[in-house]
Design an enzyme around this catalytic site. Structure first.
Site, mmCIF file in Angstrom:
data_model
loop_
_atom_site.group_PDB
_atom_site.id
_atom_site.type_symbol
_atom_site.label_atom_id
_atom_site.label_comp_id
_atom_site.label_asym_id
_atom_site.label_seq_id
_atom_site.Cartn_x
_atom_site.Cartn_y
_atom_site.Cartn_z
ATOM 1 N N CYS A 1 0.863 -1.189 0.000
ATOM 2 C CA CYS A 1 0.000 0.000 0.000
ATOM 3 C C CYS A 1 0.889 1.225 0.000
ATOM 4 C CB CYS A 1 -0.976 -0.018 1.168
ATOM 5 S SG CYS A 1 -0.222 0.001 2.791
ATOM 6 N N ARG B 1 -2.005 -0.479 5.959
ATOM 7 C CA ARG B 1 -3.310 -0.941 5.473
ATOM 8 C C ARG B 1 -3.155 -2.326 4.814
ATOM 9 N NH1 ARG B 1 -5.195 3.768 1.592
ATOM 10 N NH2 ARG B 1 -2.963 4.074 1.511
#
Lengths: 416, 311
Positions: B261, B266
């Site tokens: 990411c 995340r």
């Protein structure tokens, strides 16, 4: 005649008779208006609780804001007026109220710290507490904020509650503060690189332990109180104010004693830290000013390190309703209701002098708030309560800035 | 005390311990439900740990008995931009009372973003099958009006000994470059938003850590991380739906996967789903776009055509 019933509780009727007070009769218009504003606050609290996101935080912000506004208005808890009372009349009562607020805050924060960060000696700081960098910029911030108080006649929290009293200066002071915020952001990068980036963040419990920091703080506050009581002159109003009053009148009509106001201010500060975030009144004003200046493309692309410091954060929020925004709304609305009930809502048409003093003083307040990471509430009260050296340094700058500006302004016949 | 009451008490203790044992066993998967956790709050062999993004949220109310991890200091080496070193992790695990024979339940705010990141770090240091995520995290716990506490409960320190870091779970720049140069058959799964992936924006508004270029790693596919989550309560979608979701992007477990990411946090949420829930071979690339996008000379894809340079 006893004013207690058999169980020792206060018996309202004898107390009222002893006070020799007439039954409370508010003028119907005043009473109705105050009741309507109070009902509007209550409905807002209910609606925010139903529809807010996150509802509990937003709702509690509104409730604490309303409580804070009520207390500020009832006790007329205005940092500048309190300081002027001391300078002009050697009246120590207001200052004793501030000392009370700080002592309550210090004790309350220490109590919370013990649970949240049992060992203060490590590298961590207690979460979200307003502990800021200590350096030249902070002192400048205090001086500017002090000057702004002297020129505009109040600090930001007092302008907010005085907005509810219909003050002719406060609207201009708050607009001026918005401009001052933008001036602060414009000068941020230079001062950050010059001094703030290397200023240490000093937290007293780390060096002294919780017990030591609490004791040291209380000793300083106690010594200040002792000195004020010795050097101060008893006020002529004091005896009149000490006369027993009808309990309802004592709460809703008469001005509260400053120590009582200070006690509640300290308590609300502790409650806010426990449940939401440290008490502060400038985050919303600051972030909205920043949002406006960003939209107008006035600010540098980056404000170095600004958002990495603790205090009244000016980070731009997307949402319409923010905790601090609701806190301010509650503060102004409750102060308005309290002022209406007490007959202290006296709107006046502003003149050029009000506007000028408001705007200039407000700009200094706003600029000082950016570099102080808060104002008399967010940095002085919440900082000193938190055991932050930054709170004390800001207070020092504030006292010097206010006194010098006031004396100079009077000599030049610009301030009264 | 009569013989009867002794027997009765013995039976009760036996039943209670059986119930506890079976409850712990029943949670053999990587997720535990809020309901299970509430029933097992006082089990000494269950250790609850909160890993939230927002500072102060743990202190103002957490699942009763939970310990706290501040991800930005406890789980990382702040200066060298690395995950916490073995000694630091061992000290943390001991302080939290975590060990291999303890069921560790991680949870946090933002649909368990950082709780999943915690599970990834725990896994690297040898704590895998006994580490679970609370399905739905704080969000579901609060929605269901389950109890929270503010009083800290000191954990009894463990004597956990850290193992060799499991390097297979962590992708480095060279592993990613190998897929770009087609010398590795791993697939890259980019879990950022479609606008970040296409290069319309470098990062979501308000994030400080950026790359100089916008776009994505050539050959990577995009499935935004939040699509694996039921938005209503933050729980992870059923296995069949997850398999379908990722298969549509060509991720079916037949080849190793690298999740990526912006800064690798995340993506650890998706890593957790692939590795722990679906059992795929997956590694998380914590350098992510802030590393890859900044490297001189590496090819990128930028369908949006936003090229670095002056006006």
């Amino acid at each position: 005649m006893s004013i207690s019933d058999d169980s020792g509780a206060l018996d309202y009727e004898p107390a009222r008779r002893q006070a020799g007070a007439e039954p409370i009769r508010l003028p119907p218009l005043r009473f109705t208006a105050a009741a309507i504003v109070t009902a509007a606050i209550a409905v807002s609290i209910y609606l925010v609780g139903r529809h807010g996101d996150p509802a509990p935080q937003l709702q509690l912000s509104l409730i604490l804001g309303a409580a804070f506004g009520f207390v500020l208005q009832r006790a007329r808890f205005c940092f500048f007026c309190i300081w002027k009372d001391w300078l002009d009349r050697r009246d120590p009562r207001g200052l004793l109220g501030i000392l009370t607020a700080l002592a309550v805050g210090l004790a309350g924060y220490t109590l919370i710290y013990g649970a949240w960060l049992p060992d203060p000696s490590g590298v961590r700081l207690p979460p979200t507490a307003h502990i800021g960098p200590v350096g030249l910029a902070l002192l400048l911030a205090g001086l500017a904020f002090g000057a702004g108080m002297a020129i505009s006649g109040s600090c930001i929290s007092a302008h907010l509650y005085r907005l509810g009293e219909g003050s002719p200066t406060s609207p201009f002071a708050l607009i001026g503060a918005g401009l001052g915020f933008i001036l602060g952001f414009l000068s941020w990068n230079e001062l950050y690189l010059l001094t703030i980036s290397e200023s240490p963040v000093l937290w007293l419990p780390r060096q002294l332990g919780y017990g030591g920091a609490l004791l040291a703080g209380l000793v300083v506050l106690g010594a200040a109180a002792w000195w004020l009581l010795r050097a101060g002159r008893p006020s002529e109003q004091e005896t009149a104010n000490n006369a027993p009053a009808d309990p309802v009148a004592a709460i809703f009509l008469r001005r509260w004693p400053a120590w009582l106001g200070g006690f509640f201010v300290g308590l609300i500060g502790v409650a806010a830290y426990l449940r939401l975030s440290p008490l502060g009144v400038t985050a919303e004003l600051g972030s909205r000013s920043r949002q406006l200046a960003t939209v107008l493309d006035w600010l540098p692309a980056r404000l170095e390190g600004l958002d990495s410091f603790r205090g009244c954060a000016t980070l731009i929020r997307d949402s319409l309703l923010t905790p601090n925004g609701l806190f301010i709304a509650g503060l102004v609305a409750a102060s308005f209701a309290a002022a209406l009930a007490a007959g202290e809502f006296r709107p006046r048409r502003p003149n050029g002098g009000h506007a000028l003093r408001g705007l200039v003083g407000g700009a200094l307040l706003g600029w000082g708030t950016v570099f102080g990471f808060g104002c008399t509430v967010g940095t002085l009260l919440s900082g000193i309560s938190a055991g932050a050296v930054s709170g004390w340094v800001f207070a020092l700058g504030l006292i010097v800035g206010t006194t010098v500006t006031l004396k100079l302004g009077r000599r030049l016949r610009l301030l009264d | 005390m009569s013989v009867l009451s002794l027997i009765r008490r013995g039976a009760a203790v036996l039943a209670a311990s059986l119930a506890l044992g079976s409850a712990a066993l029943a949670q053999s998967g990587p997720l535990v439900s809020t309901e299970w956790l509430e029933k097992n709050l006082s089990d000494p062999k269950v250790r609850i740990v909160e890993v939230s993004v927002e500072p102060g949220i743990y202190e103002r109310g957490h699942i009763p008995g939970a310990q706290n991890i501040a991800w930005h200091t406890d789980l990382v080496e702040t200066v060298s931009r690395d995950i916490a070193g073995p000694e630091k992790f061992q000290a943390l695990a001991r302080r939290l009372g975590v060990d291999k024979d303890v069921t560790v339940v991680l949870y946090g705010d933002n649909n368990n973003w950082f709780a999943a990141w915690g599970a990834w770090v725990f896994d690297i240091y040898g704590l895998r099958d006994n580490v679970k995520l609370l399905d739905g995290g704080r969000k579901k716990w609060e929605l269901e009006k389950r109890p929270v506490a503010t009083n800290p409960v000191p954990a009894k320190a463990s004597s956990f000994t850290v193992g060799e870091p499991n390097k297979a779970l962590r992708a480095r720049l060279t592993d990613v470059v190998a897929t770009v140069e087609k010398t590795s058959d791993a697939r890259i799964l980019d879990i950022r938003s479609p606008d970040e992936f296409s290069g319309k924006i470098i990062a979501p508004a308000g994030f400080q850590e950026l790359a100089l270029r916008a776009g994505h790693i050539p050959g990577s596919v995009n499935v935004a991380w939040a699509r694996a989550v039921n938005q209503a309560d933050g729980t992870i979608k059923p296995v069949e739906e997850l398999k379908k979701l990722y298969a549509e992007a060509g991720i079916d477990g037949s080849k190793p996967v690298i999740t990526t990411c912006r800064i690798g946090e995340r993506s650890s949420h998706t890593w957790f789903i692939l590795s722990r829930v679906l059992g795929y071979q997956a590694a998380n690339y914590d350098g992510s776009w802030t590393e890859y996008g900044n490297v001189v000379g590496l090819p990128i894809n930028n369908p949006a055509g936003t090229v670095w340079g002056g006006k």
